[in-house]
Design an enzyme around this catalytic site. Structure first.
Site, mmCIF file in Angstrom:
data_model
loop_
_atom_site.group_PDB
_atom_site.id
_atom_site.type_symbol
_atom_site.label_atom_id
_atom_site.label_comp_id
_atom_site.label_asym_id
_atom_site.label_seq_id
_atom_site.Cartn_x
_atom_site.Cartn_y
_atom_site.Cartn_z
ATOM 1 N N HIS A 53 0.965 -1.697 0.107
ATOM 2 C CA HIS A 53 -0.027 -0.067 -0.084
ATOM 3 C C HIS A 53 0.846 1.310 0.388
ATOM 4 O O HIS A 53 1.822 0.876 0.346
ATOM 5 C CB HIS A 53 -0.701 -0.258 1.171
ATOM 6 C CG HIS A 53 0.069 0.104 2.435
ATOM 7 N ND1 HIS A 53 -0.052 1.358 2.822
ATOM 8 C CD2 HIS A 53 0.140 -0.905 3.735
ATOM 9 C CE1 HIS A 53 1.067 0.968 4.194
ATOM 10 N NE2 HIS A 53 0.737 -0.499 4.394
ATOM 11 N N TRP A 75 0.757 6.723 9.955
ATOM 12 C CA TRP A 75 1.561 6.387 10.636
ATOM 13 C C TRP A 75 2.552 6.069 9.935
ATOM 14 O O TRP A 75 3.777 5.694 10.996
ATOM 15 C CB TRP A 75 0.779 5.630 11.641
ATOM 16 C CG TRP A 75 -0.670 5.797 12.642
ATOM 17 C CD1 TRP A 75 -1.059 6.590 12.599
ATOM 18 C CD2 TRP A 75 -0.928 5.007 13.767
ATOM 19 N NE1 TRP A 75 -2.310 6.768 12.768
ATOM 20 C CE2 TRP A 75 -1.692 5.905 13.897
ATOM 21 C CE3 TRP A 75 -1.182 2.925 13.549
ATOM 22 C CZ2 TRP A 75 -2.503 5.368 14.903
ATOM 23 C CZ3 TRP A 75 -1.744 3.084 15.139
ATOM 24 C CH2 TRP A 75 -2.663 4.288 15.430
ATOM 25 N N ASN A 76 2.584 5.621 9.167
ATOM 26 C CA ASN A 76 4.391 4.876 8.039
ATOM 27 C C ASN A 76 4.238 7.166 8.043
ATOM 28 O O ASN A 76 5.851 7.284 8.432
ATOM 29 C CB ASN A 76 4.127 5.345 6.675
ATOM 30 C CG ASN A 76 3.698 3.537 6.429
ATOM 31 O OD1 ASN A 76 3.266 3.519 5.400
ATOM 32 N ND2 ASN A 76 3.699 2.229 7.653
ATOM 33 N N THR A 98 2.232 0.330 12.932
ATOM 34 C CA THR A 98 0.736 0.468 12.726
ATOM 35 C C THR A 98 0.086 -1.333 12.940
ATOM 36 O O THR A 98 -1.110 -0.945 13.452
ATOM 37 C CB THR A 98 0.165 0.894 11.023
ATOM 38 O OG1 THR A 98 1.487 1.835 11.164
ATOM 39 C CG2 THR A 98 -0.656 1.016 10.962
ATOM 40 N N ARG A 142 -5.948 0.812 3.888
ATOM 41 C CA ARG A 142 -4.999 1.428 3.340
ATOM 42 C C ARG A 142 -4.763 0.572 2.279
ATOM 43 O O ARG A 142 -3.726 1.377 1.008
ATOM 44 C CB ARG A 142 -3.689 1.684 4.103
ATOM 45 C CG ARG A 142 -3.177 0.283 5.071
ATOM 46 C CD ARG A 142 -2.427 0.890 6.362
ATOM 47 N NE ARG A 142 -1.729 -0.140 6.788
ATOM 48 C CZ ARG A 142 -2.042 -0.348 8.149
ATOM 49 N NH1 ARG A 142 -3.511 -0.814 8.246
ATOM 50 N NH2 ARG A 142 -1.348 -1.757 8.076
ATOM 51 N N GLU A 147 -1.284 -6.905 7.215
ATOM 52 C CA GLU A 147 0.371 -6.630 8.358
ATOM 53 C C GLU A 147 0.654 -7.667 9.413
ATOM 54 O O GLU A 147 -0.542 -7.785 10.099
ATOM 55 C CB GLU A 147 0.296 -5.437 8.444
ATOM 56 C CG GLU A 147 1.135 -4.636 9.295
ATOM 57 C CD GLU A 147 2.618 -5.127 8.550
ATOM 58 O OE1 GLU A 147 3.387 -5.815 8.440
ATOM 59 O OE2 GLU A 147 3.125 -3.445 8.336
ATOM 60 N N LYS A 177 7.951 4.821 16.941
ATOM 61 C CA LYS A 177 9.575 3.652 16.524
ATOM 62 C C LYS A 177 10.457 4.717 16.703
ATOM 63 O O LYS A 177 11.106 3.210 17.855
ATOM 64 C CB LYS A 177 9.688 3.488 15.230
ATOM 65 C CG LYS A 177 8.464 2.457 14.596
ATOM 66 C CD LYS A 177 8.863 2.116 12.743
ATOM 67 C CE LYS A 177 7.523 1.580 12.566
ATOM 68 N NZ LYS A 177 7.534 1.912 10.630
ATOM 69 N N ARG A 204 11.551 -5.660 14.960
ATOM 70 C CA ARG A 204 11.229 -5.349 14.003
ATOM 71 C C ARG A 204 11.154 -6.007 11.951
ATOM 72 O O ARG A 204 10.737 -6.439 10.819
ATOM 73 C CB ARG A 204 11.626 -3.647 13.125
ATOM 74 C CG ARG A 204 11.187 -2.287 13.644
ATOM 75 C CD ARG A 204 11.378 -1.073 13.293
ATOM 76 N NE ARG A 204 11.033 -1.157 12.283
ATOM 77 C CZ ARG A 204 11.323 -0.022 11.393
ATOM 78 N NH1 ARG A 204 12.156 0.551 11.511
ATOM 79 N NH2 ARG A 204 10.600 0.316 9.858
ATOM 80 N N HIS A 206 0.744 -5.523 2.327
ATOM 81 C CA HIS A 206 1.852 -4.821 3.630
ATOM 82 C C HIS A 206 2.525 -5.425 2.973
ATOM 83 O O HIS A 206 2.830 -6.079 2.695
ATOM 84 C CB HIS A 206 0.986 -5.176 5.325
ATOM 85 C CG HIS A 206 -0.388 -4.863 4.945
ATOM 86 N ND1 HIS A 206 -1.376 -3.368 5.124
ATOM 87 C CD2 HIS A 206 -1.565 -5.566 4.275
ATOM 88 C CE1 HIS A 206 -2.707 -3.405 5.569
ATOM 89 N NE2 HIS A 206 -2.631 -4.402 4.727
ATOM 90 N N ASN A 248 5.118 -6.289 5.345
ATOM 91 C CA ASN A 248 5.518 -7.400 6.199
ATOM 92 C C ASN A 248 4.768 -9.380 5.655
ATOM 93 O O ASN A 248 4.775 -9.812 5.495
ATOM 94 C CB ASN A 248 5.076 -8.035 7.681
ATOM 95 C CG ASN A 248 6.431 -6.838 8.753
ATOM 96 O OD1 ASN A 248 7.105 -7.745 8.225
ATOM 97 N ND2 ASN A 248 6.370 -6.004 8.744
#
Length: 204
Positions: free
Chosen positions: A9, A14-15, A21, A58, A84, A95, A111, A154, A156
């Site tokens: 996305h 929030w990115n 997120t 998103r 995600e 972060k 992460r 996403h 991940n």
């Protein structure tokens, strides 16, 4: 041969704010909308038969923006298996501030490691354990049937899929980052095994 195209996305709000997120349903930022629009231009001549997204807006909105520039009328399937990673107690936290609190090394482990989860959250291994069965049972049969597929998901969930398709090791996956809003296409052989991955619109 069918095509498998994936896109993370566009940048989310929030990115932009450097927050974890996870499963919080945060929308695209203005930059994220622009990234999705650019992806739509890159993909405007592709024919999609099926679009798979997570259930988070998103990813859904990125796919919708891409399809608004495309004449395809694909079936759209949304499933939380493509969500995600769930970041547990870290969701909504900055972060950099978490890094200052627990240290850069611990932050990197949470992460990027394969099998260490943040408190009350998922590891990448946990994420893979829902993404890969979904790919094998729902997406791969459509590829085998000759369908052109777009996955809008996403960082991940797509890293989990990349590990599987590209045979990336647990150690090496920590160095893999998938940029927002940049579509890429997988080339698979006649047995549907990985040959190559290429970002669309680049010479790499």
């Amino acid at each position: 041969m069918s095509k498998l195209i994936c896109v993370r996305h566009g940048q989310s709000l929030w990115n932009k704010d450097n927050k974890f997120t996870g499963w919080v349903d945060v929308d695209l930022s203005d930059q994220g909308i622009s990234e999705a629009e650019i992806a739509g231009e890159l993909l405007k001549n592709f024919k999609f038969d099926i679009v798979f997204t997570s259930i988070l807006k998103r990813a859904i909105n990125t796919a919708d923006i891409i399809l608004s520039r495309n004449e395809s009328k694909p079936e759209i399937i949304r499933d939380k298996a493509l969500n995600e990673r769930h970041y547990g107690e870290l969701q909504g936290l900055n972060k950099a501030e978490i890094g200052e609190k627990v240290g850069a090394e611990q932050l990197h482990i949470w992460r990027r490691s394969y099998d260490i989860a943040p408190p009350e959250g998922e590891s990448l291994k946990d994420t893979q354990e829902r993404v890969i069965p979904y790919y094998e049972n729902e997406i791969l049969p459509m590829i085998k049937a000759g369908k052109n597929i777009l996955i809008s998901a996403h960082g991940n969930s797509l890293r989990a899929l990349a590990m599987h398709l590209e045979n990336i090791s647990k150690d090496d996956i920590s160095e893999i980052n998938i940029p927002t809003g940049q579509p890429y296409v997988y080339e698979l052989d006649d047995k549907f095994n990985f040959i190559s991955k290429k970002y669309i619109g680049t010479d790499d």
